[in-house]
Design a protein around this motif. Sequence first.
Motif, PDB file in Angstrom:
ATOM      1  N   ASP A   1      48.010   4.382  21.813  1.00 58.67           N
ATOM      2  CA  ASP A   1      48.306   3.547  20.649  1.00 58.67           C
ATOM      3  C   ASP A   1      47.745   4.161  19.370  1.00 58.67           C
ATOM      4  O   ASP A   1      48.397   4.159  18.331  1.00 58.67           O
ATOM      5  CB  ASP A   1      47.768   2.130  20.852  1.00 58.67           C
ATOM      6  N   ASP A   2      46.543   4.715  19.444  1.00 61.49           N
ATOM      7  CA  ASP A   2      45.961   5.394  18.282  1.00 61.49           C
ATOM      8  C   ASP A   2      46.754   6.652  17.935  1.00 61.49           C
ATOM      9  O   ASP A   2      47.060   6.899  16.762  1.00 61.49           O
ATOM     10  CB  ASP A   2      44.504   5.793  18.545  1.00 61.49           C
ATOM     11  N   LEU A   3      47.074   7.454  18.943  1.00 68.30           N
ATOM     12  CA  LEU A   3      47.849   8.675  18.682  1.00 68.30           C
ATOM     13  C   LEU A   3      49.155   8.324  17.982  1.00 68.30           C
ATOM     14  O   LEU A   3      49.501   8.910  16.953  1.00 68.30           O
ATOM     15  CB  LEU A   3      48.124   9.437  19.979  1.00 68.30           C
ATOM     16  N   ALA A   4      49.885   7.368  18.540  1.00 69.27           N
ATOM     17  CA  ALA A   4      51.181   6.981  17.982  1.00 69.27           C
ATOM     18  C   ALA A   4      51.038   6.440  16.559  1.00 69.27           C
ATOM     19  O   ALA A   4      51.831   6.776  15.669  1.00 69.27           O
ATOM     20  CB  ALA A   4      51.855   5.946  18.885  1.00 69.27           C
ATOM     21  N   HIS A   5      50.035   5.619  16.347  1.00 72.51           N
ATOM     22  CA  HIS A   5      49.809   5.018  15.023  1.00 72.51           C
ATOM     23  C   HIS A   5      49.525   6.092  13.966  1.00 72.51           C
ATOM     24  O   HIS A   5      50.157   6.131  12.918  1.00 72.51           O
ATOM     25  CB  HIS A   5      48.643   4.028  15.104  1.00 72.51           C
ATOM     26  N   HIS A   6      48.570   6.952  14.269  1.00 71.98           N
ATOM     27  CA  HIS A   6      48.171   7.977  13.307  1.00 71.98           C
ATOM     28  C   HIS A   6      49.301   8.976  13.050  1.00 71.98           C
ATOM     29  O   HIS A   6      49.591   9.300  11.893  1.00 71.98           O
ATOM     30  CB  HIS A   6      46.929   8.725  13.804  1.00 71.98           C
ATOM     31  N   LEU A   7      49.940   9.457  14.118  1.00 77.71           N
ATOM     32  CA  LEU A   7      51.009  10.455  13.949  1.00 77.71           C
ATOM     33  C   LEU A   7      52.200   9.886  13.183  1.00 77.71           C
ATOM     34  O   LEU A   7      52.896  10.625  12.474  1.00 77.71           O
ATOM     35  CB  LEU A   7      51.455  11.001  15.306  1.00 77.71           C
ATOM     36  N   ALA A   8      52.431   8.588  13.296  1.00 77.97           N
ATOM     37  CA  ALA A   8      53.543   7.948  12.580  1.00 77.97           C
ATOM     38  C   ALA A   8      53.311   7.938  11.068  1.00 77.97           C
ATOM     39  O   ALA A   8      54.261   7.852  10.289  1.00 77.97           O
ATOM     40  CB  ALA A   8      53.738   6.518  13.080  1.00 77.97           C
ATOM     41  N   LYS A   9      52.064   8.056  10.659  1.00 72.23           N
ATOM     42  CA  LYS A   9      51.738   7.947   9.241  1.00 72.23           C
ATOM     43  C   LYS A   9      51.376   9.270   8.575  1.00 72.23           C
ATOM     44  O   LYS A   9      51.301   9.343   7.357  1.00 72.23           O
ATOM     45  CB  LYS A   9      50.598   6.944   9.066  1.00 72.23           C
ATOM     46  N   ILE A  10      51.145  10.318   9.368  1.00 70.47           N
ATOM     47  CA  ILE A  10      50.775  11.625   8.804  1.00 70.47           C
ATOM     48  C   ILE A  10      52.040  12.413   8.491  1.00 70.47           C
ATOM     49  O   ILE A  10      52.875  12.635   9.364  1.00 70.47           O
ATOM     50  CB  ILE A  10      49.886  12.407   9.788  1.00 70.47           C
ATOM     51  N   GLN A  11      52.173  12.844   7.255  1.00 76.09           N
ATOM     52  CA  GLN A  11      53.378  13.535   6.805  1.00 76.09           C
ATOM     53  C   GLN A  11      53.343  15.034   7.111  1.00 76.09           C
ATOM     54  O   GLN A  11      52.305  15.682   6.978  1.00 76.09           O
ATOM     55  CB  GLN A  11      53.584  13.322   5.305  1.00 76.09           C
ATOM     56  N   ARG A  12      54.491  15.549   7.536  1.00 80.06           N
ATOM     57  CA  ARG A  12      54.667  16.991   7.751  1.00 80.06           C
ATOM     58  C   ARG A  12      54.791  17.690   6.404  1.00 80.06           C
ATOM     59  O   ARG A  12      54.964  17.057   5.368  1.00 80.06           O
ATOM     60  CB  ARG A  12      55.951  17.248   8.550  1.00 80.06           C
ATOM     61  N   PHE A  13      54.730  19.000   6.420  1.00 82.02           N
ATOM     62  CA  PHE A  13      54.881  19.846   5.239  1.00 82.02           C
ATOM     63  C   PHE A  13      53.845  19.536   4.169  1.00 82.02           C
ATOM     64  O   PHE A  13      54.081  19.720   2.979  1.00 82.02           O
ATOM     65  CB  PHE A  13      56.296  19.745   4.648  1.00 82.02           C
ATOM     66  N   GLY A  14      52.697  19.031   4.576  1.00 85.83           N
ATOM     67  CA  GLY A  14      51.653  18.705   3.616  1.00 85.83           C
ATOM     68  C   GLY A  14      52.110  17.675   2.598  1.00 85.83           C
ATOM     69  O   GLY A  14      51.576  17.600   1.496  1.00 85.83           O
ATOM     70  N   GLY A  15      53.111  16.878   2.975  1.00 84.42           N
ATOM     71  CA  GLY A  15      53.658  15.872   2.061  1.00 84.42           C
ATOM     72  C   GLY A  15      54.621  16.441   1.037  1.00 84.42           C
ATOM     73  O   GLY A  15      55.054  15.733   0.130  1.00 84.42           O
ATOM     74  N   ALA A  16      54.998  17.706   1.150  1.00 85.96           N
ATOM     75  CA  ALA A  16      55.845  18.376   0.148  1.00 85.96           C
ATOM     76  C   ALA A  16      57.336  18.147   0.371  1.00 85.96           C
ATOM     77  O   ALA A  16      58.151  19.030   0.147  1.00 85.96           O
ATOM     78  CB  ALA A  16      55.540  19.880   0.137  1.00 85.96           C
ATOM     79  N   THR A  17      57.679  16.966   0.805  1.00 83.91           N
ATOM     80  CA  THR A  17      59.091  16.590   0.931  1.00 83.91           C
ATOM     81  C   THR A  17      59.502  15.833  -0.330  1.00 83.91           C
ATOM     82  O   THR A  17      58.630  15.399  -1.096  1.00 83.91           O
ATOM     83  CB  THR A  17      59.295  15.698   2.169  1.00 83.91           C
ATOM     84  N   PRO A  18      60.794  15.666  -0.572  1.00 82.08           N
ATOM     85  CA  PRO A  18      61.214  14.888  -1.748  1.00 82.08           C
ATOM     86  C   PRO A  18      60.548  13.506  -1.750  1.00 82.08           C
ATOM     87  O   PRO A  18      60.271  12.936  -0.689  1.00 82.08           O
ATOM     88  CB  PRO A  18      62.732  14.779  -1.564  1.00 82.08           C
ATOM     89  N   ILE A  19      60.298  12.986  -2.922  1.00 84.70           N
ATOM     90  CA  ILE A  19      59.529  11.750  -3.085  1.00 84.70           C
ATOM     91  C   ILE A  19      60.178  10.565  -2.374  1.00 84.70           C
ATOM     92  O   ILE A  19      59.493   9.654  -1.917  1.00 84.70           O
ATOM     93  CB  ILE A  19      59.265  11.441  -4.584  1.00 84.70           C
ATOM     94  N   ASN A  20      61.482  10.576  -2.217  1.00 87.66           N
ATOM     95  CA  ASN A  20      62.192   9.468  -1.579  1.00 87.66           C
ATOM     96  C   ASN A  20      62.443   9.718  -0.088  1.00 87.66           C
ATOM     97  O   ASN A  20      63.242   9.027   0.527  1.00 87.66           O
ATOM     98  CB  ASN A  20      63.513   9.212  -2.290  1.00 87.66           C
ATOM     99  N   LEU A  21      61.754  10.690   0.485  1.00 92.29           N
ATOM    100  CA  LEU A  21      61.990  11.071   1.869  1.00 92.29           C
ATOM    101  C   LEU A  21      60.658  11.176   2.597  1.00 92.29           C
ATOM    102  O   LEU A  21      59.680  11.670   2.048  1.00 92.29           O
ATOM    103  CB  LEU A  21      62.700  12.428   1.881  1.00 92.29           C
ATOM    104  N   THR A  22      60.619  10.689   3.835  1.00 95.43           N
ATOM    105  CA  THR A  22      59.418  10.831   4.655  1.00 95.43           C
ATOM    106  C   THR A  22      59.775  11.529   5.961  1.00 95.43           C
ATOM    107  O   THR A  22      60.871  11.359   6.492  1.00 95.43           O
ATOM    108  CB  THR A  22      58.769   9.475   4.979  1.00 95.43           C
ATOM    109  N   TYR A  23      58.842  12.328   6.425  1.00 95.40           N
ATOM    110  CA  TYR A  23      58.982  12.985   7.727  1.00 95.40           C
ATOM    111  C   TYR A  23      57.587  13.158   8.297  1.00 95.40           C
ATOM    112  O   TYR A  23      56.792  13.954   7.805  1.00 95.40           O
ATOM    113  CB  TYR A  23      59.692  14.331   7.606  1.00 95.40           C
ATOM    114  N   SER A  24      57.298  12.394   9.325  1.00 93.57           N
ATOM    115  CA  SER A  24      55.950  12.383   9.879  1.00 93.57           C
ATOM    116  C   SER A  24      55.792  13.349  11.049  1.00 93.57           C
ATOM    117  O   SER A  24      56.771  13.797  11.650  1.00 93.57           O
ATOM    118  CB  SER A  24      55.582  10.967  10.344  1.00 93.57           C
ATOM    119  N   VAL A  25      54.549  13.622  11.366  1.00 95.57           N
ATOM    120  CA  VAL A  25      54.225  14.428  12.542  1.00 95.57           C
ATOM    121  C   VAL A  25      54.738  13.719  13.789  1.00 95.57           C
ATOM    122  O   VAL A  25      55.240  14.356  14.721  1.00 95.57           O
ATOM    123  CB  VAL A  25      52.699  14.697  12.620  1.00 95.57           C
TER     124      VAL A  25
END
Length: 183
Positions: free
Chosen positions: A26-50
Amino acid sequence: MGTRFATASGELIDINKLELEQIHLDDLAHHLAKIQRFGGATPINLTYSVGEHCINLAQYLLRTGHKTLAKMALLHDASEAYMSDIVSPIKRQLPDYMKLENTVQNIIYSKYLATIPQEDHSIYKLDRRILMDEVETILPERYDMYKMETKLTKLGCHIEYNNPPVVIKTCYLNLCKRLGISD
């Protein structure tokens, strides 16, 4: 608190002394769902998590009939749940961080898998190749730059992204169940 910190579930851990019983899906899933890939360098209106990244790779491997590799894929970045995602060029400059990340990752693998994949294992090659599918989908204007820099070919994986963290967490946990990964 010293060197300890609390996970989403409230588990107090010391990353230097991580114990198997402190790790929870549950912790792994929770944290990975919120951590952004590419150091957050995706377009501002787009999310892509680990979490989405791990799910995409695991589902690709399931579709191609590789259940064991799918388990590894779902867990291959699980250490980032506790250590965050650092972009590769910076991570390579931090040997102590990389050593700790590898230790944490192996602890997680030892809890959920029968084996600890070696660095040259195919999951790492697949992880590198999915990067090109991700860049083509999420950062298409940078595709040629990444291709020239990495010399990688695409895996051919459909990339799901822009999902709310609650959906990613649920999907991650459901995929764990489907693959027989449990606490």
